[in-house]
Design an enzyme around this catalytic site. Structure first.
Site, PDB file in Angstrom:
ATOM      1  NE  ARG A  37      -4.170  -1.810   1.748  1.00 28.83           N
ATOM      2  CZ  ARG A  37      -5.085  -2.232   2.605  1.00 28.83           C
ATOM      3  NH1 ARG A  37      -4.972  -1.931   3.881  1.00 28.83           N
ATOM      4  NH2 ARG A  37      -6.107  -2.936   2.183  1.00 28.83           N
ATOM      5  CE  LYS A 199     -23.524 -13.894   5.971  1.00 27.10           C
ATOM      6  NZ  LYS A 199     -22.911 -12.783   6.667  1.00 27.10           N
ATOM      7  N   GLY A 352     -10.704  -7.584  -2.061  1.00 25.45           N
ATOM      8  CA  GLY A 352     -11.096  -8.677  -1.183  1.00 25.45           C
ATOM      9  C   GLY A 352     -10.570 -10.014  -1.634  1.00 25.45           C
ATOM     10  N   GLY A 375     -14.705  -3.155   0.015  1.00 23.57           N
ATOM     11  CA  GLY A 375     -16.014  -2.545   0.274  1.00 23.57           C
ATOM     12  C   GLY A 375     -16.316  -1.419  -0.696  1.00 23.57           C
TER      13      GLY A 375
HETATM   14  P1  AMP Z   1     -17.323 -12.649   0.226  1.00 24.47           P
HETATM   15  O1  AMP Z   1     -16.571 -11.907   1.300  1.00 24.47           O
HETATM   16  O2  AMP Z   1     -18.786 -12.496   0.294  1.00 24.47           O
HETATM   17  O3  AMP Z   1     -16.747 -12.410  -1.155  1.00 24.47           O
HETATM   18  O4  AMP Z   1     -17.104 -14.182   0.564  1.00 24.47           O
HETATM   19  C1  AMP Z   1     -15.854 -14.776   0.559  1.00 24.47           C
HETATM   20  C2  AMP Z   1     -15.957 -16.056   1.326  1.00 24.47           C
HETATM   21  O5  AMP Z   1     -16.951 -16.877   0.750  1.00 24.47           O
HETATM   22  C3  AMP Z   1     -14.679 -16.846   1.331  1.00 24.47           C
HETATM   23  O6  AMP Z   1     -14.140 -16.872   2.614  1.00 24.47           O
HETATM   24  C4  AMP Z   1     -15.110 -18.227   0.887  1.00 24.47           C
HETATM   25  O7  AMP Z   1     -14.558 -19.264   1.651  1.00 24.47           O
HETATM   26  C5  AMP Z   1     -16.608 -18.207   1.079  1.00 24.47           C
HETATM   27  N1  AMP Z   1     -17.291 -19.159   0.221  1.00 24.47           N
HETATM   28  C6  AMP Z   1     -17.179 -19.288  -1.109  1.00 24.47           C
HETATM   29  N2  AMP Z   1     -17.891 -20.337  -1.541  1.00 24.47           N
HETATM   30  C7  AMP Z   1     -18.471 -20.903  -0.456  1.00 24.47           C
HETATM   31  C8  AMP Z   1     -19.310 -22.027  -0.255  1.00 24.47           C
HETATM   32  N3  AMP Z   1     -19.696 -22.787  -1.277  1.00 24.47           N
HETATM   33  N4  AMP Z   1     -19.720 -22.290   0.995  1.00 24.47           N
HETATM   34  C9  AMP Z   1     -19.324 -21.530   2.026  1.00 24.47           C
HETATM   35  N5  AMP Z   1     -18.518 -20.465   1.905  1.00 24.47           N
HETATM   36  C10 AMP Z   1     -18.097 -20.144   0.672  1.00 24.47           C
END
Ligand code: AMP
Length: 395
Positions: A37, A199, A352, A375
């Site tokens: 950074r 999610k 991320g 974010g």
């Molecule tokens: P996000 O921060 O919403 O982009 O989510 C990232 C996280 O989603 C990572 O830590 C992944 O391990 C998790 N993830 C991705 N696919 C799955 C899955 N099929 N079941 C549970 N967690 C998941």
């Protein structure tokens, strides 16, 4: 509307307050353990130095909760900055406002730097307190915003100061806004959006916004199972956003109405437990067995997604295709990263987890742009107004 950048203003001899992102990891010994950074801030810092500006750098680091705390001091950053900029005089103020900062800022010569101590030693920073913002602004004659990771927050140093100073974008933010802005407003087609991660709830806004702009929408990761459920299939013990099954159905209908090609996984890697060493197998998405949980897209889906990505002229990707932290369930994410790397069009990876995956797999150089703000880039993709961008002067 396009925002003014450092190149649109005369900075020579001016005291310039630059909001950088020096929220860097520190080792136990208090050394900067990853200076990415700091390095990323150098184009703007060097430009200002070359132009003869008096550069005042400010940032947060960690969460000191509004109080001075040596564990979150920016002093190690000053040390690293000095190593990266040999020959440049770099001063440090032990408080970002107050007499010491004011006196050191006033004494600065063109081509010199003053680094201010952690902004979050003051609770007023995150509260966007006007008096605090005004005092910070009083150190300078111009404000440059270059911390994309914080522009979605209306803090004193990211938005508040702009009420008291002319405010322009630095090179880092300028690049984020121009590449992502162009992709959203005037994309080369086909435009493929890839969304994954945990999610559905976190990405609803992004899906809704991108559905209006893209030609194909690929959905993988944990959120895909809510869509598979909405298609009427069982998903075993896979991740489910129960509240949003109806919404997933609506989004699928909207995609159809808009003529957007929606690609969901057709097969999935299912495991007996959420664990790196769990037993696993690949099954079609319409036959996920009871008691098993989907942790990655299957090989067939990966091929289908990769083909769509390779033929795209614009790609935006946010969120992994599976639990890529476990090697057994990282293949889908790796396949998407590889396809992005081989795509000839403009490829943008949101910050991320997908950004870390691309870097870890060694594809970073082949991606047009990896956003520096998780974010912030999500909110940008949602079409939201980012307070730290809105505060900048229009061209
Ligand atoms: P996000 O921060 O919403 O982009 O989510 C990232 C996280 O989603 C990572 O830590 C992944 O391990 C998790 N993830 C991705 N696919 C799955 C899955 N099929 N079941 C549970 N967690 C998941």
């Amino acid at each position: 509307m396009a925002k003014m950048t450092v190149q649109d203003v005369d900075v020579k001899g001016k005291r310039v307050l630059v909001r950088v992102d020096y929220n860097v990891p520190l080792s136990e010994g208090g050394e900067v353990s990853d200076d990415k950074r700091i390095v990323a801030s150098l184009p703007t810092v060097n430009y200002l130095l070359e132009q003869g500006a008096k550069v005042i750098l400010c940032s947060h680091l960690g969460r000191p909760n509004g109080e001075p705390n040596p564990a979150f001091s920016l002093q190690p950053v000053a040390k690293r900055l000095a190593a990266l900029l040999p020959g440049v005089r770099i001063g440090f103020s032990s408080d970002c406002i107050g007499a010491e900062a004011a006196q050191k800022a006033a004494a600065l010569q063109g081509g010199e730097i003053l680094l201010l101590e952690n902004l979050r030693y003051h609770k007023e920073e995150e509260k966007n307190d006007p008096a605090f913002a005004k005092e910070l602004a009083s150190l300078a004659e111009l404000y440059v915003s270059d911390a994309f990771g914080t522009v979605h927050r209306a803090h004193a140093s990211t938005a508040g100061v702009a009420a008291y100073l002319p405010a322009v974008a630095g090179f880092l933010i300028g690049k984020e806004l121009s590449i992502m802005g162009e992709a959203l407003e005037n994309p080369q087609r086909p435009f493929v959006a890839i969304l994954g991660g945990a999610k559905v709830a976190d990405k609803i806004g992004v899906i809704q916004n991108l559905l209006q702009k893209c030609d194909s929408l690929i959905i993988g990761g944990g959120m895909a199972y809510t869509f598979i459920k909405a298609q009427g299939y069982g998903i075993g013990s896979s991740m489910l956003d129960a509240e949003n099954v109806g919404l997933a159905k609506n989004l699928m209908e909207e995609a159809e109405q808009r003529g957007v090609k929606l690609l969901l996984p057709t097969d999935t890697v299912v495991a007996t437990a959420f664990a790196a060493d769990a037993e696993y197998k690949t099954v079609p998405c319409d036959a996920i067995p009871e008691g098993w949980l989907g942790l990655d897209i299957g090989e067939e889906s990966a091929k289908l997604f990769a083909q769509e990505i390779r033929n795209a002229k614009t790609v935006i990707w946010n969120g992994p295709m599976g639990v890529f932290e476990f090697p057994a369930f990282a293949k889908g994410t790796a396949a998407v990263a590889e396809a992005c790397a081989h795509c000839q069009g403009t490829t943008i990876v949101g910050g991320g987890d997908s950004a870390s995956a691309v870097k870890k797999l060694g594809y970073a150089q082949q991606i047009t742009h990896i956003s520096t703000g998780g974010g912030a880039s999500l909110e940008f993709l949602e079409g939201k107004i980012l307070p730290g961008v809105a505060a900048l002067n229009d061209k």
